[in-house]
Every structure is written in C-alpha cells, then in structure tokens.
Design an enzyme around this catalytic site. Structure first.
Site, PDB file in Angstrom:
ATOM      1  N   ASP A 183      40.261  15.737  25.539  1.00 28.19           N
ATOM      2  CA  ASP A 183      39.115  16.434  26.145  1.00 28.19           C
ATOM      3  C   ASP A 183      37.832  16.231  25.348  1.00 28.19           C
ATOM      4  O   ASP A 183      36.961  17.111  25.317  1.00 28.19           O
ATOM      5  CB  ASP A 183      39.391  17.951  26.286  1.00 28.19           C
ATOM      6  CG  ASP A 183      40.724  18.222  26.941  1.00 28.19           C
ATOM      7  OD1 ASP A 183      40.998  17.570  27.950  1.00 28.19           O
ATOM      8  OD2 ASP A 183      41.492  19.058  26.437  1.00 28.19           O
ATOM      9  N   LYS A 188      35.693  11.550  26.888  1.00 32.67           N
ATOM     10  CA  LYS A 188      35.871  10.101  27.049  1.00 32.67           C
ATOM     11  C   LYS A 188      35.457   9.629  28.436  1.00 32.67           C
ATOM     12  O   LYS A 188      34.912   8.548  28.592  1.00 32.67           O
ATOM     13  CB  LYS A 188      37.344   9.705  26.827  1.00 32.67           C
ATOM     14  CG  LYS A 188      37.849   9.993  25.435  1.00 32.67           C
ATOM     15  CD  LYS A 188      39.311   9.641  25.296  1.00 32.67           C
ATOM     16  CE  LYS A 188      40.252  10.509  26.097  1.00 32.67           C
ATOM     17  NZ  LYS A 188      40.338  11.915  25.658  1.00 32.67           N
ATOM     18  N   GLY A 209      42.598  14.360  32.297  1.00 33.20           N
ATOM     19  CA  GLY A 209      41.626  14.802  33.290  1.00 33.20           C
ATOM     20  C   GLY A 209      40.262  14.369  32.815  1.00 33.20           C
ATOM     21  O   GLY A 209      39.766  14.879  31.821  1.00 33.20           O
ATOM     22  N   HIS A 210      39.689  13.392  33.461  1.00 27.10           N
ATOM     23  CA  HIS A 210      38.397  12.857  33.021  1.00 27.10           C
ATOM     24  C   HIS A 210      37.324  13.262  34.025  1.00 27.10           C
ATOM     25  O   HIS A 210      37.455  13.021  35.221  1.00 27.10           O
ATOM     26  CB  HIS A 210      38.484  11.331  32.857  1.00 27.10           C
ATOM     27  CG  HIS A 210      39.405  10.924  31.731  1.00 27.10           C
ATOM     28  ND1 HIS A 210      39.837   9.645  31.527  1.00 27.10           N
ATOM     29  CD2 HIS A 210      39.951  11.660  30.744  1.00 27.10           C
ATOM     30  CE1 HIS A 210      40.611   9.622  30.456  1.00 27.10           C
ATOM     31  NE2 HIS A 210      40.706  10.833  29.973  1.00 27.10           N
ATOM     32  N   GLN A 254      44.121  11.481  26.513  1.00 27.81           N
ATOM     33  CA  GLN A 254      44.475  12.434  25.455  1.00 27.81           C
ATOM     34  C   GLN A 254      43.724  12.074  24.164  1.00 27.81           C
ATOM     35  O   GLN A 254      42.662  11.489  24.238  1.00 27.81           O
ATOM     36  CB  GLN A 254      46.000  12.494  25.216  1.00 27.81           C
ATOM     37  CG  GLN A 254      46.790  13.119  26.353  1.00 27.81           C
ATOM     38  CD  GLN A 254      47.104  12.145  27.462  1.00 27.81           C
ATOM     39  OE1 GLN A 254      47.571  11.046  27.198  1.00 27.81           O
ATOM     40  NE2 GLN A 254      46.871  12.541  28.683  1.00 27.81           N
TER      41      GLN A 254
HETATM   42  P1  IMP Z   1      52.148  16.643  28.231  1.00 20.26           P
HETATM   43  O1  IMP Z   1      51.320  15.443  27.937  1.00 20.26           O
HETATM   44  O2  IMP Z   1      51.921  17.195  29.614  1.00 20.26           O
HETATM   45  O3  IMP Z   1      53.613  16.423  27.935  1.00 20.26           O
HETATM   46  O4  IMP Z   1      51.676  17.837  27.243  1.00 20.26           O
HETATM   47  C1  IMP Z   1      51.892  17.775  25.835  1.00 20.26           C
HETATM   48  C2  IMP Z   1      50.722  18.377  25.085  1.00 20.26           C
HETATM   49  O5  IMP Z   1      49.588  17.524  25.222  1.00 20.26           O
HETATM   50  C3  IMP Z   1      50.265  19.752  25.584  1.00 20.26           C
HETATM   51  O6  IMP Z   1      49.789  20.509  24.477  1.00 20.26           O
HETATM   52  C4  IMP Z   1      49.100  19.425  26.516  1.00 20.26           C
HETATM   53  O7  IMP Z   1      48.209  20.517  26.643  1.00 20.26           O
HETATM   54  C5  IMP Z   1      48.484  18.252  25.767  1.00 20.26           C
HETATM   55  N1  IMP Z   1      47.748  17.334  26.645  1.00 20.26           N
HETATM   56  C6  IMP Z   1      48.248  16.424  27.484  1.00 20.26           C
HETATM   57  N2  IMP Z   1      47.272  15.742  28.110  1.00 20.26           N
HETATM   58  C7  IMP Z   1      46.116  16.222  27.638  1.00 20.26           C
HETATM   59  C8  IMP Z   1      44.751  15.893  27.873  1.00 20.26           C
HETATM   60  O8  IMP Z   1      44.401  14.985  28.642  1.00 20.26           O
HETATM   61  N3  IMP Z   1      43.837  16.619  27.182  1.00 20.26           N
HETATM   62  C9  IMP Z   1      44.185  17.587  26.287  1.00 20.26           C
HETATM   63  N4  IMP Z   1      45.452  17.924  26.030  1.00 20.26           N
HETATM   64  C10 IMP Z   1      46.412  17.244  26.693  1.00 20.26           C
END
Ligand code: IMP
Length: 437
Positions: free
Chosen positions: A13, A16, A40-41, A226
C-alpha cells in the site's frame, strides 16, 4: 531498451499503483510478476478513481501493453470483471492489450474456502490474510497440483483432474480444518468454463514476449504487488503473503534473467502502514496514528480494513534497500504529514538492551524491539500543490534528505497527492526523468 522495476519497500500500500500509472506514460509494456487479487492499486486520473487488483496499472495509457506473468496467481472472475469495468469506461481490453501468461496459476473456489477456514481455525493467531485464496493457490503450485492457465485449453483433461481435486479439498476442509465450508462441482466448473470461454484468447508466453521486447529495445515496467516486508521468505514471517515480493521475483515471475533490469525503484510512504496482523515496531496507537489514518485515507483497497499507522522505520528500510538492490526511492504521501508538530524516524532497534543490526528473524523478537527515534520539526504548509523540490518547506526537505542519508539511498521521486501531476523529482531522479521522455 530501458527497464524499471517498481517494488513496495514497506508492508504494501505504498502508492505503487499511482507511480506505475505515472511511469508508464511512455512505456511499451507493463508486467505484473507476483501476487494476485490480494493487491489493490488505486489510480486517480482527472478526478476519476480506478481500482485495480490484477490488471497492471499501465492500462490507462492506450499505448501500453499489459502483461500478467507466470508468477501471478489469478482469479479469473476478478480479472473478467476488471476487464468489463475498464471496457465500460472506454479502455481497450482485447487480447492485443492484455496478455495472461500460459503458466500463471488459477485461483479456484476451494482455495478461497481453505484460506478462510484456516484463518477461522487460527482464531486470535490469524495472519489476517485477505481471504482471496492466494496462499492455498501458491501451495498447490509448489506441490504440483495447481491449475495453470494453459490447462484451460484442454478441458477434458482438466475435468478429470478437478474431479479428484475437489473431492480431496472438501475432505481436507471437513476433516482437517473441521470447517463447514465445502465447494460444489458446479461452482468450480462454472468458473473454469467461463475462464476458458473468455480468457483463452488472452493466453500468451510472457517470457518470450519480454525477450522479443528487449531485442526491439522497448521500454518496460515491472510492477510489484504487496511490499518487501510481506515477502514470503524475507518478510516478517509468518505474517506475510505467500509470494516473493522483492525485485528478485521479477526474474522467476516473468521468466527472464537478471540483466533484464536497469533500475529498481523502491516505493515507500513518508510514514509506515500495515494491514493485517504481525509486529510493527513503530506503530502509533494514539491520536497521531488516527490522524495519519484519516488524512491518508488508510483503509484497505481490497478488504476495506483500517490500516495500522506508524512512524517511518529506517531500520526496516535499510533491509528493503538491500533485499531489493533499490537504486532510488520514491517517497509517497508526504502531504499527509503536514500538520504533525513533531515527526519521528526510527533509526535503531534495541532488543534486550542491545542494539540489533537488522530486523530480527523471529516475530516474537520483532514484537519486543524498542525503537530509537530521531525527532524532526514538522510543517504546517499544504504540500499538494508543490511541483518542484524547492516548493517544499525547508523542514520537509530536511526530513527527506536526512531520511535518504540514514537509509543510504537517493530519493528520485516525491509524491504529494493521488493525482499524476502531484509528483516531483529530486536530484537523484535522472534515470526516472529520462524514462518518462
Ligand atoms: P494474503 O496475501 O491474502 O495471504 O495475506 C497475507 C498478509 O499480507 C496479510 O497481512 C495481508 O493483509 C497482507 N497483504 C496481502 N496483500 C496486500 C497488499 O496488497 N497490501 C497490503 N497488505 C497486503
């Protein structure tokens, strides 16, 4: 040719999406290389907000081709709905524009069911996943039982494989996870049939396309999802995602070699946020944290969850610079800090009274570190109209230049608002400036 990797240098977040949209104005290709619709961009162009989860953030530039590499796990329903929404606002989303690698893995309803059932079972120890089935899909890839995009070309073979898989996954959900969640054949097969019907024309060979693009001296942006501290191996394990999020993942996620990369841009907020569980040494659970969350609009794009907010962490950032080989930093959301009287940057961690030289490996140690801070005077001025480095107040310039010095990495770009034009360059920004012309 010229190529640029854009990676998140914190917990995701970082902004990017905006940067990639901005940097692809003259790019030929933009490629996602890992993650899935957990990303989520958000793009803001001419007052219109576009939220993307799978389609690369270059889609708003008509001349840029958008590729989804083999390292991505894709939810076909989300991809199709995103394509539909873009088509509705007049964007071209045909197969010449959007290409999905034949080796990317498909997220199916049982992956989502397992992701949620596991979190339910973990109770207070939950990771806080986005519940989008990302982890279970990468697990199937690793144990060689997943479904690749190319398998949509041979539905008879896929049918036989899935009959067995669905039975096994339901058994696992019932007996091991003791969950009531079950998936039906119709539900899974419906997803597969729609994907086969609509996405097969988009299948391609991203590695080969990239090779040809390099020979033709094209301009390429690799878009990370991420952030570094969520890297499956080097992040704050186990509170991480299930893919490698660092720049090295470009190579495996697109099927190319290290020499395909010319510049690595690390994107970081001027403060820190984290969504989901896990240690966060500089977290602010007070009025300043609430101020940053409200002013920065710190609520998850995918899940809507409030993001945890804290001070900029230079210890973690030094690690990010090293893990990614970051050439320059883009510092985003500097405008959000206006109005905070005193700012802090964490410069060291202390554990059991001793200074530590890197982010500890164990989550329990990271939970216990004591941050040491450097304090800065804040500024009142609204920064959203700043377009040049010298438009920034002296306190903001000092904050940034000290940050850059502590971290040991030049700052090339500063972002002061969500719009494309709210972007300025610093003296370290020559590569980025040239990339745009
Ligand atoms: P997962 O990727 O859904 O398995 O989540 C694993 C961890 O990564 C959790 O703490 C999510 O909140 C975090 N996470 C996954 N994708 C994002 C992102 O795009 N931005 C911020 N945190 C993320």
């Amino acid at each position: 040719m010229s190529s640029l990797v854009v990676v998140g240098a914190q917990w995701g977040d970082e902004g990017k999406g905006k940067l990639v949209d901005y940097l692809t104005s003259n790019a030929d290709l933009v490629i996602r290389f890992q993650g899935g619709n957990n990303a989520g961009h958000t793009l803001n162009v001419d007052g219109v907000e576009t939220k993307l989860r799978l389609i690369p953030s270059g889609i708003l530039h008509d001349g840029t081709q958008c590729l989804i590499g083999a390292g991505v796990v894709f939810n076909s329903e989300v991809l199709l709905s995103e394509m539909g929404q873009l088509a509705d606002v007049g964007k071209k989303v045909d197969p010449s524009r959007i290409v999905l690698d034949r080796d990317a893995h498909l997220i199916l309803p049982y992956h989502e069911a397992i992701d949620m059932a596991r979190e339910e079972r973990r109770g207070k120890d939950k990771i806080g996943t986005t519940g989008r089935g990302i982890g279970p899909t990468y697990e199937d890839r690793a144990n060689r039982s997943g479904v690749r995009a190319a398998e949509l070309l041979k539905l008879d073979e896929l049918r036989v494989k899935l009959e067995k898989t669905i039975e096994e996954k339901n058994l696992y959900l019932r007996t091991v996870l003791e969950s009531e969640r079950q998936v039906t054949w119709d539900e899974v097969w419906g997803v597969v049939e729609r994907a086969a019907e609509r996405l097969v024309p988009h299948l391609g060979n991203v590695s080969l396309m990239l090779h040809e693009a390099r020979l033709a001296e094209k301009r390429i942006v690799f878009e990370g999802a991420q952030g570094t501290l969520l890297d499956q191996m080097h992040g704050t394990v186990p509170f991480v995602t299930s893919s490698n999020t660092i720049s090295g993942a470009v190579l495996t996620g697109c099927g190319t070699g290290p020499r395909s990369i010319d510049h690595i841009l690390g994107v970081a907020k001027a403060y820190c946020t984290r969504v989901g569980s896990g240690p966060f040494p500089t977290e602010l659970e007070d009025a300043t944290g609430d101020f940053l969350r409200e002013k920065g609009g710190e609520f998850g794009t995918v899940t809507g969850r409030p993001r945890r907010c804290g001070w900029f962490d230079a210890v973690a950032m030094k690690r990010a610079v090293r893990l990614n080989g970051i050439d320059s930093l883009a510092i985003t959301k500097l405008d959000v800090l206006s109005g905070v009287e005193k700012l802090q940057i964490c410069i060291n961690y202390h554990l059991n009274g001793e200074k530590v030289d890197d982010v500890p490996s164990l989550a329990s140690d990271l939970e216990s570190v004591e941050p040491e801070y450097l304090t800065f005077d804040g500024w009142e001025a609204d920064l959203t109209q700043a377009r040049k480095w010298h438009h920034l107040p002296q306190e903001a310039r000092f904050y940034l230049s000290t940050l850059s010095e502590i971290v040991g990495c030049p700052i090339s770009v500063v972002s002061v608002g969500p719009e494309r034009q709210s972007t300025l360059f610093s003296s370290g920004g020559n590569f980025i400036r040239n990339f745009l012309v």
